[in-house]
Design a protein around this motif. Structure first.
Motif, PDB file in Angstrom:
ATOM      1  N   GLY A   1     -10.878  -2.078  42.501  1.00  0.00           N
ATOM      2  CA  GLY A   1     -10.983  -2.732  42.712  1.00  0.00           C
ATOM      3  C   GLY A   1     -13.385  -1.989  42.372  1.00  0.00           C
TER       4      GLY A   1
ATOM      5  N   GLN B   1     -15.843  -0.096  57.015  1.00  0.00           N
ATOM      6  CA  GLN B   1     -16.066   0.278  58.430  1.00  0.00           C
ATOM      7  C   GLN B   1     -16.162  -0.480  59.496  1.00  0.00           C
ATOM      8  OE1 GLN B   1     -16.618   2.230  55.384  1.00  0.00           O
ATOM      9  NE2 GLN B   1     -14.686   3.240  55.268  1.00  0.00           N
TER      10      GLN B   1
ATOM     11  N   GLU C   1      -3.666  -0.899  50.735  1.00  0.00           N
ATOM     12  CA  GLU C   1      -3.487   0.325  51.099  1.00  0.00           C
ATOM     13  C   GLU C   1      -4.164   0.254  50.227  1.00  0.00           C
ATOM     14  OE1 GLU C   1      -1.423   2.682  52.699  1.00  0.00           O
ATOM     15  OE2 GLU C   1      -3.056   4.268  51.476  1.00  0.00           O
TER      16      GLU C   1
ATOM     17  N   GLN D   1     -10.431  11.063  45.007  1.00  0.00           N
ATOM     18  CA  GLN D   1      -9.020  11.353  44.722  1.00  0.00           C
ATOM     19  C   GLN D   1      -9.578  13.094  44.385  1.00  0.00           C
ATOM     20  OE1 GLN D   1      -7.307   9.086  45.756  1.00  0.00           O
ATOM     21  NE2 GLN D   1      -8.683   7.446  46.332  1.00  0.00           N
TER      22      GLN D   1
ATOM     23  N   ILE E   1      -8.326  -0.573  50.445  1.00  0.00           N
ATOM     24  CA  ILE E   1      -8.828  -0.034  51.310  1.00  0.00           C
ATOM     25  C   ILE E   1      -9.517   1.079  50.952  1.00  0.00           C
ATOM     26  CG2 ILE E   1      -8.236  -2.139  52.593  1.00  0.00           C
ATOM     27  CD1 ILE E   1      -6.718  -0.334  54.457  1.00  0.00           C
TER      28      ILE E   1
ATOM     29  N   PHE F   1      -6.310  -0.757  58.575  1.00  0.00           N
ATOM     30  CA  PHE F   1      -6.605   0.445  58.448  1.00  0.00           C
ATOM     31  C   PHE F   1      -5.913   1.400  58.520  1.00  0.00           C
ATOM     32  CE2 PHE F   1     -10.199  -2.032  58.519  1.00  0.00           C
ATOM     33  CZ  PHE F   1     -10.668  -2.492  57.624  1.00  0.00           C
ATOM     34  N   GLU F   2      -4.651   1.653  59.542  1.00  0.00           N
ATOM     35  CA  GLU F   2      -3.717   2.791  59.803  1.00  0.00           C
ATOM     36  C   GLU F   2      -2.700   2.798  58.625  1.00  0.00           C
ATOM     37  OE1 GLU F   2      -2.595   6.233  62.517  1.00  0.00           O
ATOM     38  OE2 GLU F   2      -3.525   3.590  63.574  1.00  0.00           O
ATOM     39  N   ASP F   3      -1.876   1.789  58.414  1.00  0.00           N
ATOM     40  CA  ASP F   3      -0.810   1.279  57.903  1.00  0.00           C
ATOM     41  C   ASP F   3      -0.648   0.099  57.193  1.00  0.00           C
ATOM     42  OD1 ASP F   3       1.904   2.755  56.521  1.00  0.00           O
ATOM     43  OD2 ASP F   3       2.779   1.850  58.687  1.00  0.00           O
ATOM     44  N   PRO F   4      -1.301   0.046  56.339  1.00  0.00           N
ATOM     45  CA  PRO F   4      -1.176  -1.845  55.583  1.00  0.00           C
ATOM     46  C   PRO F   4       0.259  -2.074  55.382  1.00  0.00           C
ATOM     47  CG  PRO F   4      -3.068  -0.427  54.795  1.00  0.00           C
ATOM     48  CD  PRO F   4      -2.043   0.370  55.567  1.00  0.00           C
TER      49      PRO F   4
ATOM     50  N   GLN G   1     -16.649  10.340  53.384  1.00  0.00           N
ATOM     51  CA  GLN G   1     -15.273   9.258  52.787  1.00  0.00           C
ATOM     52  C   GLN G   1     -14.791   8.164  53.810  1.00  0.00           C
ATOM     53  OE1 GLN G   1     -15.277   8.903  50.123  1.00  0.00           O
ATOM     54  NE2 GLN G   1     -16.644  11.559  48.612  1.00  0.00           N
ATOM     55  N   GLN G   2     -15.245   8.363  54.952  1.00  0.00           N
ATOM     56  CA  GLN G   2     -14.315   7.459  55.828  1.00  0.00           C
ATOM     57  C   GLN G   2     -13.200   7.191  55.515  1.00  0.00           C
ATOM     58  OE1 GLN G   2     -17.498   4.954  55.497  1.00  0.00           O
ATOM     59  NE2 GLN G   2     -18.816   5.964  57.446  1.00  0.00           N
TER      60      GLN G   2
ATOM     61  N   VAL H   1      -9.580   5.803  55.273  1.00  0.00           N
ATOM     62  CA  VAL H   1      -7.905   4.529  56.340  1.00  0.00           C
ATOM     63  C   VAL H   1      -6.957   4.837  55.581  1.00  0.00           C
ATOM     64  CG1 VAL H   1      -9.768   3.424  56.790  1.00  0.00           C
ATOM     65  CG2 VAL H   1      -8.474   2.650  54.443  1.00  0.00           C
ATOM     66  N   ALA H   2      -5.959   4.160  56.427  1.00  0.00           N
ATOM     67  CA  ALA H   2      -4.292   4.540  55.936  1.00  0.00           C
ATOM     68  C   ALA H   2      -4.081   5.204  55.317  1.00  0.00           C
ATOM     69  CB  ALA H   2      -4.089   2.845  54.892  1.00  0.00           C
ATOM     70  N   SER H   3      -3.067   5.378  54.077  1.00  0.00           N
ATOM     71  CA  SER H   3      -2.419   6.758  53.983  1.00  0.00           C
ATOM     72  C   SER H   3      -3.034   8.331  53.539  1.00  0.00           C
ATOM     73  CB  SER H   3      -1.483   6.284  52.676  1.00  0.00           C
ATOM     74  OG  SER H   3      -2.724   6.088  51.947  1.00  0.00           O
ATOM     75  N   ASP H   4      -4.872   8.027  53.281  1.00  0.00           N
ATOM     76  CA  ASP H   4      -5.185   8.991  52.833  1.00  0.00           C
ATOM     77  C   ASP H   4      -5.940   9.322  54.647  1.00  0.00           C
ATOM     78  OD1 ASP H   4      -5.538   8.034  50.416  1.00  0.00           O
ATOM     79  OD2 ASP H   4      -7.894   7.510  49.980  1.00  0.00           O
TER      80      ASP H   4
ATOM     81  N   MET I   1      -9.427   4.308  38.240  1.00  0.00           N
ATOM     82  CA  MET I   1      -9.507   4.525  39.570  1.00  0.00           C
ATOM     83  C   MET I   1     -10.834   4.554  40.442  1.00  0.00           C
ATOM     84  SD  MET I   1      -7.064   7.376  41.356  1.00  0.00           S
ATOM     85  CE  MET I   1      -5.048   6.535  40.791  1.00  0.00           C
ATOM     86  N   ALA I   2     -11.152   4.092  40.957  1.00  0.00           N
ATOM     87  CA  ALA I   2     -12.206   3.795  41.917  1.00  0.00           C
ATOM     88  C   ALA I   2     -12.740   5.448  43.123  1.00  0.00           C
ATOM     89  CB  ALA I   2     -12.747   2.498  42.970  1.00  0.00           C
ATOM     90  N   ARG I   3     -13.166   5.678  42.812  1.00  0.00           N
ATOM     91  CA  ARG I   3     -13.743   7.241  43.791  1.00  0.00           C
ATOM     92  C   ARG I   3     -13.013   7.471  43.129  1.00  0.00           C
ATOM     93  NH1 ARG I   3     -12.363   5.701  49.804  1.00  0.00           N
ATOM     94  NH2 ARG I   3     -14.120   7.151  50.468  1.00  0.00           N
TER      95      ARG I   3
ATOM     96  N   GLY J   1      -9.469   2.779  48.070  1.00  0.00           N
ATOM     97  CA  GLY J   1     -10.944   2.511  47.098  1.00  0.00           C
ATOM     98  C   GLY J   1     -10.195   3.014  46.015  1.00  0.00           C
ATOM     99  N   LYS J   2      -8.612   2.448  45.812  1.00  0.00           N
ATOM    100  CA  LYS J   2      -8.014   2.980  44.291  1.00  0.00           C
ATOM    101  C   LYS J   2      -7.942   1.364  43.859  1.00  0.00           C
ATOM    102  CE  LYS J   2      -5.061   6.301  46.893  1.00  0.00           C
ATOM    103  NZ  LYS J   2      -5.010   6.008  47.871  1.00  0.00           N
TER     104      LYS J   2
END
Lengths: 223, 277
Positions: B277, B232, B269, A7, B272, B260-263, A71-72, A74-77, A1-3, B274-275
């Motif tokens: 790649g 970003q 998800e 996390q 973007i 970026f809010e709710d894919p 950390q900028q 996005v999405a669920s985070d 897992m990245a970052r 970071g979980k």
């Protein structure tokens, strides 16, 4: 897992918000006890310790801002951090309301109840906060909806209790066993107590609203 | 200009455009349908279908090797220059499949300009860089070249900085200015679409932010399709975002705010946030 560090910070944030909620609930329960007992020492302790909750709120808010800036997310985070940012404000307000209840209990010196049983109302509001936080901690949107739906019953019970308080005032005045000033103080305190308990329920609903947004991007309870 | 007139401009000979090739959507300027691209035996794009709206900024994001740049190059057939490259499916520009036999790639690229990762001005004056496309197209005698150069440089937000030194060497400008010069060169022939392949990755943050502002302004006139590794940046400047993942698959395409809010797709998800790649 990245970052990985990121996390970990997210997990820490959830842990901090949940811990703050546990402490706030504990203070609130102590306030309910003071309403019954009128224990001045316990009331003073609750009021003094509120500064800790206020500082905890500021620290978590600072953590959220740092995560947003560095950390900028996005999405669920992003939704999780934005929701946490809002939820700690509600928890801080619950803490403030708990100090109000402690003051009312201290002033009433164990004789707050004036024609209405406020205890069950206080328990219901406290359970709503705990269940709302359980929904937040476990990403449980269904529980959030269920808790929010309970607020109508609490509001109705609070209205009924307020009516009972006023009715009690009128009856005791007719009996002429208390001075007007004393009766007004007692009734005002009882009505404020009921109002603050009802507001605690509203904060539980706010927590549910942010949890729903966090889990499902659903803003139906926010607007 | 009608869609059909635009399509005719791509065709080197007088061939009637088949009305059935039009997708009927006035808002779509570039449309891929089951587009696959192979380099020899390696598949770089896998059945990509997407409608890209006109006069919007569409960002293409995804990990390295996911086919972002391949997709970009397939739009103006820059992939033709790569040996072993094979294309299947359709890539329509204004309703015309650009891979039809009657389409002239050079004519196509006049309508679809491109800006590359590193600024690459020609070793010519600023003026000649911008005028290059118009001269190659033989339009130099038909238009007021000075006026067109000024227009392109203004649109590229470079005019005020270079108007007194148009004869200076383009390569003497700063990196950010060179990239804006390349944008001016790309838009001088008045294309419909501007493709950008990581246009700010070689620039400092200040120069990059100027390019980002410029991209938003350009979308008032042109359709901008930008490949970027900077998520970003995609979030800041694009209206639509396409997310490609490994294997050349277009996993999700939606409004940028939604992505970026709710894919929808868990893989998006994970990518973007970071979980992955």
């Amino acid at each position: 897992m990245a970052r990985n560090s990121y996390q970990t910070q997210l997990a820490d944030l959830r842990g901090e918000v949940t811990a703050m909620a546990d402490t706030t609930r504990s203070r609130y329960d102590r306030s309910l006890a003071v309403l019954d007992s009128g224990d001045a020492e316990a009331a003073d302790w609750i009021i003094e310790q509120d500064e800790d909750i206020n500082q905890w709120y500021l620290d978590i808010e600072s953590d959220c801002i740092e995560l947003l800036a560095l950390q900028q997310p996005v999405a669920s985070d992003l939704r999780f951090i934005a929701s946490s940012f809002k939820i700690v404000t509600d928890l801080e307000r619950v803490g403030d309301l708990a100090t109000n209840l402690a003051r009312y209990g201290r002033e009433a010196a164990g004789e707050l109840v004036v024609g209405a049983d406020i205890g069950p109302l206080g328990d219901t509001a406290g359970e709503m906060v705990s269940d709302a936080m359980e929904a937040y901690a476990t990403d449980n949107a269904e529980l959030a909806r269920q808790v929010a739906a309970r607020d109508d019953d609490l509001d109705a019970d609070c209205r009924a209790a307020s009516e009972q308080v006023v009715r009690h005032l009128m009856m005791t005045q007719q009996e002429g066993d208390r001075s007007v000033d004393t009766a007004v103080d007692d009734v005002s305190r009882a009505l404020l107590t009921i109002r603050d308990i009802e507001r605690i329920g509203d904060h539980a609903v706010n927590i549910c609203a942010r949890t729903l947004y966090m889990v499902e991007n659903d803003d139906e309870l926010i607007y | 200009m009608s869609t059909q007139e635009n399509s005719q401009k791509l065709i080197s000979t007088e061939v009637q455009v088949d009305e059935r090739t039009h997708d009927g959507s006035a808002d779509t300027v570039v449309s891929a349908a089951d587009l696959s691209v192979y380099y020899g035996d390696d598949q770089a794009l896998s059945d990509v279908s997407v409608d890209i709206p006109e006069k919007r900024v569409t960002a293409i994001i995804g990990p390295s090797g996911c086919g972002k740049s391949t997709f970009l190059r397939s739009i103006n057939r820059m992939n033709d220059r790569i040996s072993m490259c094979r294309v299947e499916g359709r890539l329509q520009f204004n309703g015309k499949n650009v891979y039809d036999d009657d389409v002239d790639p050079v004519a196509l690229r006049r309508r679809i300009g491109q800006v590359f990762q590193s600024p690459n001005p020609f070793p010519k004056s600023i003026y000649d860089n911008v005028a290059y496309g118009l001269r190659v197209q033989g339009k130099a005698d038909d238009v007021d070249l000075d006026k067109e150069v000024e227009r392109a440089l203004k649109q590229a937000a470079l005019w005020d900085e270079v108007k007194d030194k148009l004869d200076s060497f383009g390569l003497d400008l700063s990196g950010g200015q060179q990239q804006r010069l390349c944008i001016a060169r790309a838009i001088a022939p008045d294309p419909e679409v501007v493709l950008m392949d990581e246009p700010t990755s070689a620039l400092d943050p200040v120069a990059a932010s100027k390019i980002e502002d410029l991209i938003e302004d350009l979308a008032e006139t042109y359709t901008v399709i930008i490949v970027t590794h900077n998520m970003q940046q995609a979030a800041r400047i694009s209206d639509k975002t396409a997310v490609f993942l490994t294997g050349g698959e277009l996993v999700e395409f939606d409004d940028t705010a939604t992505i970026f809010e709710d894919p929808d797709d868990q893989r998006v998800e994970d990518y973007i946030t970071g979980k992955f790649g």
